[in-house]
Each structure stands twice: as structure tokens, then as C-alpha cells.
Design a protein around this motif. Structure first.
Motif, PDB file in Angstrom:
ATOM      1  N   ALA A 195     -21.413 -81.926 -90.915  1.00  0.00           N
ATOM      2  CA  ALA A 195     -22.441 -81.227 -90.123  1.00  0.00           C
ATOM      3  C   ALA A 195     -21.978 -80.684 -88.929  1.00  0.00           C
ATOM      4  O   ALA A 195     -20.995 -81.034 -88.101  1.00  0.00           O
ATOM      5  CB  ALA A 195     -23.626 -82.128 -89.768  1.00  0.00           C
ATOM      6  N   GLY A 196     -22.611 -79.510 -88.644  1.00  0.00           N
ATOM      7  CA  GLY A 196     -22.215 -78.698 -87.265  1.00  0.00           C
ATOM      8  C   GLY A 196     -23.329 -78.198 -86.673  1.00  0.00           C
ATOM      9  O   GLY A 196     -24.588 -78.086 -87.382  1.00  0.00           O
ATOM     10  N   VAL A 197     -23.075 -77.018 -85.710  1.00  0.00           N
ATOM     11  CA  VAL A 197     -24.284 -76.339 -85.107  1.00  0.00           C
ATOM     12  C   VAL A 197     -23.588 -75.008 -84.813  1.00  0.00           C
ATOM     13  O   VAL A 197     -22.287 -74.777 -84.640  1.00  0.00           O
ATOM     14  CB  VAL A 197     -24.923 -76.880 -83.714  1.00  0.00           C
ATOM     15  N   SER A 198     -24.501 -74.027 -84.664  1.00  0.00           N
ATOM     16  CA  SER A 198     -24.107 -72.463 -83.960  1.00  0.00           C
ATOM     17  C   SER A 198     -24.870 -72.328 -83.052  1.00  0.00           C
ATOM     18  O   SER A 198     -26.199 -72.712 -83.182  1.00  0.00           O
ATOM     19  CB  SER A 198     -23.811 -71.611 -85.023  1.00  0.00           C
ATOM     20  N   GLN A 199     -24.500 -71.802 -82.051  1.00  0.00           N
ATOM     21  CA  GLN A 199     -25.287 -71.694 -80.751  1.00  0.00           C
ATOM     22  C   GLN A 199     -24.977 -70.253 -80.100  1.00  0.00           C
ATOM     23  O   GLN A 199     -23.913 -69.741 -80.113  1.00  0.00           O
ATOM     24  CB  GLN A 199     -24.990 -72.521 -79.561  1.00  0.00           C
ATOM     25  N   THR A 200     -25.916 -69.466 -80.189  1.00  0.00           N
ATOM     26  CA  THR A 200     -25.800 -67.831 -79.679  1.00  0.00           C
ATOM     27  C   THR A 200     -26.863 -67.365 -78.518  1.00  0.00           C
ATOM     28  O   THR A 200     -28.056 -68.536 -78.496  1.00  0.00           O
ATOM     29  CB  THR A 200     -25.925 -66.907 -80.753  1.00  0.00           C
ATOM     30  N   ALA A 201     -26.584 -66.732 -77.813  1.00  0.00           N
ATOM     31  CA  ALA A 201     -27.441 -66.419 -76.586  1.00  0.00           C
ATOM     32  C   ALA A 201     -28.424 -65.275 -77.153  1.00  0.00           C
ATOM     33  O   ALA A 201     -28.044 -64.267 -78.194  1.00  0.00           O
ATOM     34  CB  ALA A 201     -26.660 -65.860 -75.614  1.00  0.00           C
ATOM     35  N   ALA A 202     -29.721 -65.307 -76.437  1.00  0.00           N
ATOM     36  CA  ALA A 202     -30.634 -64.192 -76.954  1.00  0.00           C
ATOM     37  C   ALA A 202     -31.338 -63.880 -75.610  1.00  0.00           C
ATOM     38  O   ALA A 202     -31.809 -64.780 -74.816  1.00  0.00           O
ATOM     39  CB  ALA A 202     -31.664 -64.859 -78.062  1.00  0.00           C
ATOM     40  N   PHE A 203     -31.323 -62.563 -75.307  1.00  0.00           N
ATOM     41  CA  PHE A 203     -31.954 -61.905 -74.005  1.00  0.00           C
ATOM     42  C   PHE A 203     -33.243 -61.398 -74.467  1.00  0.00           C
ATOM     43  O   PHE A 203     -33.371 -60.778 -75.593  1.00  0.00           O
ATOM     44  CB  PHE A 203     -31.122 -61.281 -73.248  1.00  0.00           C
ATOM     45  N   THR A 204     -34.108 -61.943 -74.077  1.00  0.00           N
ATOM     46  CA  THR A 204     -35.852 -61.124 -74.415  1.00  0.00           C
ATOM     47  C   THR A 204     -36.432 -60.714 -73.012  1.00  0.00           C
ATOM     48  O   THR A 204     -35.901 -61.128 -71.899  1.00  0.00           O
ATOM     49  CB  THR A 204     -36.736 -61.993 -74.975  1.00  0.00           C
ATOM     50  N   LYS A 205     -37.399 -59.771 -73.365  1.00  0.00           N
ATOM     51  CA  LYS A 205     -38.111 -59.315 -72.150  1.00  0.00           C
ATOM     52  C   LYS A 205     -39.275 -60.166 -71.938  1.00  0.00           C
ATOM     53  O   LYS A 205     -39.621 -61.074 -72.644  1.00  0.00           O
ATOM     54  CB  LYS A 205     -38.683 -57.867 -72.323  1.00  0.00           C
ATOM     55  N   ASN A 206     -39.838 -59.828 -70.750  1.00  0.00           N
ATOM     56  CA  ASN A 206     -40.999 -60.872 -70.273  1.00  0.00           C
ATOM     57  C   ASN A 206     -41.990 -61.219 -71.445  1.00  0.00           C
ATOM     58  O   ASN A 206     -42.846 -62.192 -71.546  1.00  0.00           O
ATOM     59  CB  ASN A 206     -41.528 -60.397 -69.201  1.00  0.00           C
ATOM     60  N   GLU A 207     -42.474 -60.000 -72.035  1.00  0.00           N
ATOM     61  CA  GLU A 207     -43.544 -60.303 -73.237  1.00  0.00           C
ATOM     62  C   GLU A 207     -43.212 -60.567 -74.374  1.00  0.00           C
ATOM     63  O   GLU A 207     -44.058 -60.770 -75.347  1.00  0.00           O
ATOM     64  CB  GLU A 207     -44.008 -58.657 -73.234  1.00  0.00           C
ATOM     65  N   GLN A 208     -42.044 -61.101 -74.814  1.00  0.00           N
ATOM     66  CA  GLN A 208     -41.494 -61.468 -75.886  1.00  0.00           C
ATOM     67  C   GLN A 208     -41.572 -62.979 -76.208  1.00  0.00           C
ATOM     68  O   GLN A 208     -42.814 -63.503 -76.417  1.00  0.00           O
ATOM     69  CB  GLN A 208     -40.123 -61.052 -76.182  1.00  0.00           C
ATOM     70  N   ILE A 209     -40.785 -63.821 -75.864  1.00  0.00           N
ATOM     71  CA  ILE A 209     -40.764 -65.259 -75.998  1.00  0.00           C
ATOM     72  C   ILE A 209     -40.927 -65.930 -74.880  1.00  0.00           C
ATOM     73  O   ILE A 209     -40.349 -65.704 -73.702  1.00  0.00           O
ATOM     74  CB  ILE A 209     -39.264 -65.684 -76.800  1.00  0.00           C
ATOM     75  N   GLY A 210     -42.047 -66.590 -74.582  1.00  0.00           N
ATOM     76  CA  GLY A 210     -42.382 -67.607 -73.279  1.00  0.00           C
ATOM     77  C   GLY A 210     -42.538 -66.522 -72.208  1.00  0.00           C
ATOM     78  O   GLY A 210     -43.322 -65.401 -72.237  1.00  0.00           O
ATOM     79  N   SER A 211     -41.773 -66.641 -71.124  1.00  0.00           N
ATOM     80  CA  SER A 211     -41.789 -65.802 -70.024  1.00  0.00           C
ATOM     81  C   SER A 211     -40.709 -64.970 -69.965  1.00  0.00           C
ATOM     82  O   SER A 211     -40.398 -64.169 -69.155  1.00  0.00           O
ATOM     83  CB  SER A 211     -41.819 -66.597 -68.808  1.00  0.00           C
ATOM     84  N   GLY A 212     -39.862 -64.724 -71.253  1.00  0.00           N
ATOM     85  CA  GLY A 212     -38.741 -64.031 -71.154  1.00  0.00           C
ATOM     86  C   GLY A 212     -37.714 -64.394 -70.630  1.00  0.00           C
ATOM     87  O   GLY A 212     -37.641 -65.658 -70.043  1.00  0.00           O
ATOM     88  N   GLY A 213     -36.609 -63.927 -70.429  1.00  0.00           N
ATOM     89  CA  GLY A 213     -35.252 -64.327 -69.838  1.00  0.00           C
ATOM     90  C   GLY A 213     -34.292 -64.436 -70.948  1.00  0.00           C
ATOM     91  O   GLY A 213     -34.106 -63.761 -71.943  1.00  0.00           O
ATOM     92  N   ALA A 214     -33.426 -65.621 -70.932  1.00  0.00           N
ATOM     93  CA  ALA A 214     -32.208 -65.763 -71.844  1.00  0.00           C
ATOM     94  C   ALA A 214     -32.627 -67.025 -72.419  1.00  0.00           C
ATOM     95  O   ALA A 214     -33.030 -68.058 -71.819  1.00  0.00           O
ATOM     96  CB  ALA A 214     -30.887 -66.032 -70.964  1.00  0.00           C
TER      97      ALA A 214
END
Length: 871
Positions: A286-305
């Protein structure tokens, strides 16, 4: 996005559902879906559930907030957390003995050798674990001197470090830093057999290229309006590097997925004893992959990274039968020559180990060995008195002398023996091959017996050549690596069972547990992933991001007929016709199954026939290409490394498609008085239907005739100005024989009407020409007789005014208004990739490169599966 939700389920499923015959079962003397207690034996429906349907629910995502640990005092000027980017250059270091003519003595110098970009050894270097091994050794040695040293690496030629890292204090005036390290050539430093492996020296240069201000990072992380593409790459680099340098395993150096150390695997898989392949040589890990995602304020939660975490499992070849046992025990090593109920070498079945292999089986074994790396291990039985005496004189103990007889060569691969003619990599058996030793002819099996006292257990089995020399197959042992052939039905079922057991809320709990383990518990060089991120003033929140999601009505998929049925979430599409089918204007084939050419052609014909039955529109000319000219749109791969060569093969296929469809190299469109129709888009991101105007010569330019009535789609609604829409009307600028020049659009004359037909409303189909007839808001194709081409000249300021109609023979010269060089043209519409088996590496690579080259759609087919389905 992985997610789990909590909320009210759909009503009627527990207490008020549909009653069965006789009212269902007697469950605690209560009616189960059959109404009240006096009537439950009568069956029928239960009371209507009037509970209001929920309109929203809580959703837990696999996104964890990436945030700043603390606000720096000064972010406008130089900041401790500014990120420096470095170009990494590796050089081989070779020891060179230089003789001093005056003293007659030799001195040892170190010579650095550059790796050329076109050198195959450089490609092998970066495709293996060595770059990580070198960088890790640099970090280990430097952190022993200064705990503030930090460096992160992408596995190729890029590294980053924060400004406050002690690394930056070593930068010279020309912006470079130099290191020289010695690492184990064929294994990790902590490998149980590391003392048996020689070392290699490398010189590493870091050249500073750019700086990323922390103010820019902080602005993006807090949802500011800034470009994030470059930052995403840097954050992904830090995540992957921190995981790898913190003790995780990389099965593929180019993949973002990291796997937990073997000692952690039972806990990560969630069961005692790891799932194994039937022969016990592979484990599911088993393993994992981690990637960064940047969003604007209106997208996920309050936005950000955010850091997006996904859990992964994969099959890995084991190096030892039992991890916890003594590695010195011969029984723990897994031989490539397995002699059991079904003997085989490197996975290739053999009839018996008691007789030499036939030529065909030898070839299969050679191909199988060429795909893998392996270890070589044997123990010398016969002692050498002189050698033992010399070792004792150097202070070696008897245990060390005994251990020196155990020979181990790790991470080897077969190679050609240049001293043989022809150059070969494998020979039939240890009894067949003879050579001179002590002035006598001797076989390999006799050599090992006389020199080392080793009685070969399988003298009739092959011998293979590696850089170290020739070795019997029984000395070859499996190396820990990703399993190349994980297509066994049982192996696939075990993967599916794992994912079935980690679905829904269980999946989210699995993601949370693995992410916490990765972040805090895996350590190397005294640093966890969390503490490494802290060097960059970054942290990942412990709690996953939760959102409110709207619950919408179940969508209904509309078909032209009612043949498609939905069962358990799947559609039975047999005989179903799509309501608005897509068009398959062109295709090209990449055949990686070179021994299945007939099967590939059969698959293409079958796929196109099924597509037509579903209502997908395929031009007649495209079908003619499939029937009569398939070899002209097929790349037959003949190499031995399809994964590495996939980009080149797909690129050649695309060029082949452009020759046939755009440049009309087969003269199909000219012969049938037709034009190739497809779609195109330009810098305004407007997708427009078009017809390709092929060149009159091989090297001539190619023009486009655009649909001026409508756009198929646009990503920028404000991109199309009135002028651009008007410009789309014209296809040519013509010069008449009388010298007059006009802007014109190509038209088609037919015998049935004086009205000129637009090329986009005209086609060649089933041996005849057809045109669209519009009547009462409906469009139908009707048969027409083609006369020829003409040019309809109109006013450039008002295309509704026809100035003249010019016949083709009256045109002295012309140029295209829209040149293909200014547009991206969809060709081919589909890339069909035909594979011999279900090799996931090739599947992933083809999907990646088809999207990378130009966002082409691809269809992967497997010869084994197709042939089985035909039966």
C-alpha cells in the motif's frame, strides 16, 4: 475527489419499503413493508413515506488544507522562506592512477566525467534509484555537519531549498554548489547485503536558477489571485521529495506515488499477513500519492491551497520469502528458477529442469530476463588456504572469512558477451558451454565444482551473461521491484477486494490514517515529512476539508430508442442508439501487438461497426480507409521497449493520420470529390466545424473552410467578435483571369438545383454524393449529382450581398484566408492503441502521451481480451 457523506438516506428503504408476496418475512411480528400489523399477510405496498427528501449533506473530502505555519516578519524583501530553485547536474567520478616520472610512483587522481544528453547510460541513471540515492547521501552527510541543511529533489534535474537552509551559504560567486559523494552502486545504504556491494563516486553540481518569493507562495495559499501553475510544480516536488527522503519507497521514480516501508505494510494493508500471489513471490503493498491543488475562494471551502491524498496499492516482487527471518539463510532468497509443480524461469514455464530447454523456450526466457533486474547469489564451498591465511593476517575473524565466501551481486541485468560471436546473452545449459581453464577444456558446471566446490543443482539449465561474467540460472534471485506481470486473475481479484473493503466512509478513514502515518511517523535523517515541510514554513492540516453538497435528482440518460436499460448503476447498451451521437471523423492505429496484426485489423473493423450501430457518425471515406487502406493509418511497433517508445510511436501515428486525411496522400478525397470534415480551434479557444482544403502539391499549403453559422463550443464567450464571425465566412482570396480580385467562399454546384451547396452540407457516402435538404425545420440527406466547384464572392462588409459567382476554370490564382498553420485541427479524432496484454505501464504511458501531445482521445484494446471475447 474522494469523499464520504453523512445524512438522511433515501426514504422507504428501511420501514416503509415495498411489501413482497405475503407481506414478506415475519420480523419480530412487525410488518415489513406490508402496511399495519393486521394486514401484513396480505402483502401490497406499505404506507407512503412523506419524509422530506434531503437537499444537502455533509461531505468529507480527501483535501487537507495546506497553510502557513506563521506569518514572516518581512515578506516584501528577502525572506527566510523564499524558495531557491537549482538545476542539478550529476557527473561520474573515476579514480585515475597517474605515474610521476621523477619518482616512479603512482598517485591517485579523481576525474569527473559528464553524462551526455544522448547517452543511454544517462537515461538508465535517471530511470533508476541512483539519483535519489546520491541526493540522500548528500543530505545525510551535510545534516551531520549542520542540522539546518535542507534540500528537496524531483528525481531528475531540479532541486529546491528555502533561503534559510545552510545549503545557500555554500553558493559560490557563479551561483553553484559542488558536492562529491560515494554511494552503494547497486543497493541502498541500509540494505542487509550492503557490505557486499561496491561503491561508486559521483560529483554533483547545484546551479541556482530562480527565486520564488514567499509572499507569492503565501498569496496563493490564501486564495489570492495569482498564477499557481509554477507553485503547484514546486509544492508537488516538496511533497514527493519529503516523502521519499523520509523513508518511503518509490517503485517508479517518475510517479508521485510512494509506498510505505515493508515493516509498515501489514498495518497499512489492514490485515495480518500481506496478500500474496499464488506462488508466494509477490506481495500487495500500500502507498499514497499527494498532490497540491490551488483553488479560488468560491470553489472548495474558503479557497487557497490543499493537499489531495489518494491511497494506492500495487504488486511488488519480494526479495526474500520472509522479511523477519535471517537474510543469510539461503531459503529466504527467491530464485528466478522455481522448481516445483510448475517449474519456470523468470515466470516462463518450462517442461523440466532435468533436460536442456528448446530454442523457443530459451528465446522466451531471454526476453523475460531482459525486462527485469535481479540479484546473483552463491556461496563458495571450497576453501582457499592461502587466501584465508592472508585475511587472518589482516585481522579478519573466522566469521568474516566465512562471510567472504558468500558472493552477492545486486541489481544486475543480462548483457551481451562481446567476446562471443555472435554476441549472446544466454546459453542453453551449463553442461553445453566449454572454455579454457588451466589449459584444459571445461564446462561451466565442471568449473564451479573444481574451483569453488559447488555442485550445480540444475546443470541442464541455461547460463546467462551479466557484466560480471557468465552465471548459472540457479544463482539468479528475484529483486524487490514493482511486478511487471500482475495480470493474474487472482492478483486482480485481491486488488479489487482491497478497494471493496476501503470504499465510502472506510475509504476516507483509510486516507486519513495513511496520511497521518506518512506525515508524522515515517522518519529518516531525524526528519519526518511534517518536520521537513516546517523548514518551508508550511504545514498540512490534520483534519480533512468538509463541504456541504447539494443532492440533485437522479439524471436520466436519453437514447434515441428505448433499448438501453439501467441495472445496478450500469447500462446495457446492446442495440442502443445514442440520442446525439458523436462523430468519428478520423482515426489512426498504433499496434503494439506486432504478432497479432490480423487480430488488430479485425478489432478495428469490429469497433467501427459497433460504433455505427450505436448511431455514431463515421464518414464513408473514413470507413473506406479502414477497409482498404488500414496499413496506411497503422504504426506497427517493432521495438522491444514499448513503454519507453510510446511517445515516438504515437507521434508517428499522428503524422501518418495527417498525411492521409489532411494532405490526402491516398487521393481519396480528390477522387470522390469530397473534403475532409473535422473541428478546429484557435487562440480564442473557439471550436468550429471545418472542411480541410488539401494542397495541390505535396509541399503546398493547406487551407480551412469554416462553419460561419455557429460555434460548436467556446471557452471564452466574449472571444468571438462580429468581425471574426464575418471573416469566418470567406475561404479564399481569388484572382480572376481578368485581373479582378475577390474574397470568396468555395461552393459546390449540383444538377438538382441552381442553389449552390456549402461544402459542409455536402458529402460522399456509399458510392454517391449527398447534400442536406432543409424543410420545415428538419434536415435530411438527399442524393445529388456533383457538377463542380465554384467561388461565391461577397462583400467583405456585408456577406449578405453576393457580388459575383466565379467558376473554377476562371480562377488564375488563389490563396487561403484560413491557413491550417494558424489553427489546431482535430486529426485524428481517435487514436486506437492495440496492446498484446494488460500491461498497466504501457496503458498508463499511452494515455499520458496521447493527452500530452495534443489532448487526443485514445481507445486502448487488448489482443488477449478481444480474442477471448470472440470465442
Amino acid at each position: 475527489m474522494s469523499m464520504a457523506y453523512e445524512g438522511i438516506g433515501r426514504g422507504g428503504l428501511r420501514d416503509g419499503g415495498r411489501g413482497g408476496r405475503d407481506g414478506g418475512r415475519d420480523h419480530n411480528k412487525r410488518p415489513r413493508g406490508g402496511g399495519d400489523g393486521d394486514r401484513y399477510h396480505q402483502g401490497g405496498r406499505g404506507p407512503r413515506d412523506n419524509t422530506p427528501r434531503p437537499t444537502e449533506c455533509e461531505v468529507m473530502t480527501n483535501h487537507n488544507k495546506l497553510d502557513i505555519v506563521m506569518d514572516p516578519v518581512n515578506v516584501e524583501g528577502p525572506c527566510d522562506y523564499d524558495i531557491f530553485r537549482f538545476k542539478v547536474e550529476f557527473k561520474n567520478v573515476r579514480r585515475v592512477a597517474v605515474n610521476d616520472p621523477e619518482t616512479g610512483t603512482d598517485t591517485v587522481n579523481f576525474e569527473e566525467q559528464e553524462m551526455r544528453a544522448d547517452d543511454k547510460s544517462k537515461k538508465r541513471f535517471f530511470s533508476g534509484p541512483m539519483p535519489w540515492r546520491v541526493i540522500k547521501k548528500i543530505i545525510t552527510e551535510q545534516r551531520e555537519k549542520d542540522s539546518n541543511f535542507i534540500l528537496d529533489y524531483d528525481g531528475a534535474e531540479l532541486a529546491v531549498a528555502p533561503r534559510h537552509s545552510s545549503l545557500n551559504g555554500q553558493i559560490t560567486e557563479n551561483g553553484t554548489i559542488h558536492f562529491r559523494v560515494r554511494v552503494k552502486a547497486d543497493c541502498e545504504e541500509d540494505d542487509p547485503e550492503a557490505n557486499k556491494v561496491r561503491e561508486r563516486s559521483f560529483a554533483v553540481s547545484l546551479t541556482k536558477t530562480t527565486e520564488v518569493p514567499f509572499s507569492q507562495i503565501m498569496n496563493a495559499i490564501r486564495g489570492g489571485n495569482t498564477s499557481t501553475e509554477y507553485l503547484t510544480m514546486i509544492i508537488n516536488l516538496i511533497l514527493k521529495s519529503s516523502a521519499k527522503l523520509s523513508g518511503m519507497i518509490l517503485l517508479d521514480p517518475r510517479s508521485p506515488t510512494v509506498y510505505f516501508p515493508l515493516t509498515e505494510q501489514e498495518r497499512m494493508i489492514g490485515r495480518r499477513g500481506l496478500p500474496e500471489a499464488r506462488d508466494g513471490t509477490s506481495n500487495l503493498i500500500a502507498g499514497v500519492s499527494q498532490t497540491a491543488a490551488f483553488t479560488k475562494n468560491e470553489q472548495i471551502g474558503s479557497g487557497g491551497a490543499f493537499v489531495v491524498t489518494q491511497t494506492k496499492v500495487n504488486w511488488a516482487d519480494k526479495e526474500y520469502w520472509r522479511l523477519s527471518d535471517n537474510h543469510d539463510d539461503d531459503r529466504n532468497w527467491i530464485p528466478l528458477l522455481l522448481n516445483g509443480r510448475n517449474p519456470r524461469i523468470a515466470g516462463v514455464p518450462i517442461i523440466s529442469t532435468e533436460q536442456p530447454l528448446d530454442k523457443d523456450t530459451i528465446n522466451l526466457v531471454e526476453k523475460a530476463l531482459a525486462k527485469i533486474r535481479f540479484n546473483i547469489r552463491y556461496t563458495i564451498i571450497k576453501s582457499d588456504a592461502e587466501r584465508d591465511k592472508a585475511m587472518r593476517a589482516r585481522g579478519k575473524t573466522q566469521a568474516e572469512i566465512e562471510d567472504s565466501r558468500r558472493k552477492v551481486f545486486k541489481d544486475q541485468g543480462i548483457s551481451k558477451d562481446i567476446n562471443q560471436d555472435p554476441h549472446v546473452r544466454i546459453m542453453r545449459s551449463a553442461r553445453d558451454y566449454t572454455f579454457k581453464w588451466n589449459d584444459i577444456d571445461i564446462t561451466v558446471s565442471e568449473y564451479y565444482l573444481q574451483k569453488y566446490g559447488i555442485q550445480l543443482q540444475y546443470p541442464n539449465m541455461p547460463i546467462v551473461h551479466v557484466k560480471k561474467g557468465w552465471f548459472p540460472a540457479e544463482f539468479l534471485h528475484q529483486k524487490f521491484a514493482r511486478s511487471n506481470d500482475a495480470n493474474d486473475r487472482d492478483m486482480i481479484d485481491q486488488v479489487l477486494r482491497y478497494y471493496d473493503g476501503h470504499a465510502g466512509s472506510a475509504l476516507m478513514q483509510d486516507v486519513i490514517e495513511k496520511r497521518r502515518t506518512l506525515l508524522n511517523q515515517i522518519r529518516a535523517d531525524g526528519l519526518s515529512l511534517a518536520s521537513r515541510l516546517n523548514f518551508y514554513n508550511l504545514r498540512i492540516s490534520d483534519d480533512p476539508t468538509c463541504l456541504k453538497a447539494k443532492i440533485i435528482q437522479t439524471p436520466a440518460i436519453k437514447f434515441r430508442n428505448e433499448r438501453a436499460q439501467l441495472r445496478d448503476g450500469d447500462f446495457n447498451l446492446k442495440d442502443a442508439i445514442f440520442s446525439k451521437p458523436a462523430a468519428l471523423n478520423s482515426f489512426v492505429v498504433v499496434n503494439f501487438a506486432r504478432n497479432n496484426q490480423h487480430s488488430c485489423a479485425d478489432y478495428v473493423q469490429t469497433m467501427l461497426r459497433v460504433a455505427v450501430n450505436h448511431g455514431i457518425e463515421i464518414p464513408y471515406v473514413t470507413m473506406e480507409v479502414a477497409r482498404n487502406y488500414l496499413e496506411n493509418v497503422t504504426v506497427l511497433y517493432s521495438g522491444s521497449h514499448p513503454v519507453n517508445d510510446a511517445l515516438d510511436a504515437v507521434g508517428r501515428a499522428i503524422e501518418m493520420a495527417k498525411k492521409v486525411y489532411i494532405h490526402d496522400s491516398l487521393n481519396i478525397f480528390r477522387r470522390n470529390n469530397d473534403l475532409f470534415k473535422t473541428f478546429c480551434y484557435n487562440e480564442c479557444q473557439c471550436t468550429i466545424e471545418c472542411a480541410v482544403l488539401p494542397p495541390r502539391s505535396v509541399n503546398g499549403s493547406v487551407g480551412l473552410l469554416l462553419d460561419y453559422n455557429k460555434l460548436s463550443s467556446t471557452r471564452n464567450p466574449n472571444a468571438m467578435s462580429d468581425n471574426m464571425a464575418m471573416d469566418r465566412y470567406f475561404s479564399h482570396k481569388i484572382k480572376r483571369r481578368n485581373g479582378e480580385e475577390h474574397y470568396a467562399r468555395l461552393k459546390i454546384r449540383i444538377t438538382q438545383t441552381d442553389t449552390r451547396i456549402d461544402p459542409l452540407d455536402f458529402r460522399f457516402s456509399k458510392g454517391r454524393h449527398e447534400a442536406i435538404r432543409r424543410s420545415n425545420g428538419e434536415e435530411n440527406w438527399v442524393t445529388v449529382n456533383f457538377i463542380g466547384y465554384c467561388y461565391e464572392c461577397r462583400d467583405t462588409k456585408n456577406t449578405g450581398v453576393i457580388l459575383d459567382v466565379v467558376e473554377e476554370h476562371d480562377v488564375e490564382a488563389f490563396s487561403y484566408i484560413h491557413n491550417i498553420c494558424d489553427w489546431e485541427v482535430e486529426c485524428p479524432s481517435l487514436i486506437i492503441s492495440y496492446h498484446p496484454d494488460k500491461d498497466k505501464a504501457l496503458y498508463d504511458k499511452v494515455k499520458c502521451v496521447t493527452n500530452q501531445i495534443g489532448g487526443y482521445q485514445s481507445q486502448i484494446a487488448v489482443a488477449e481480451t478481444f480474442e477471448r471475447q470472440k470465442k
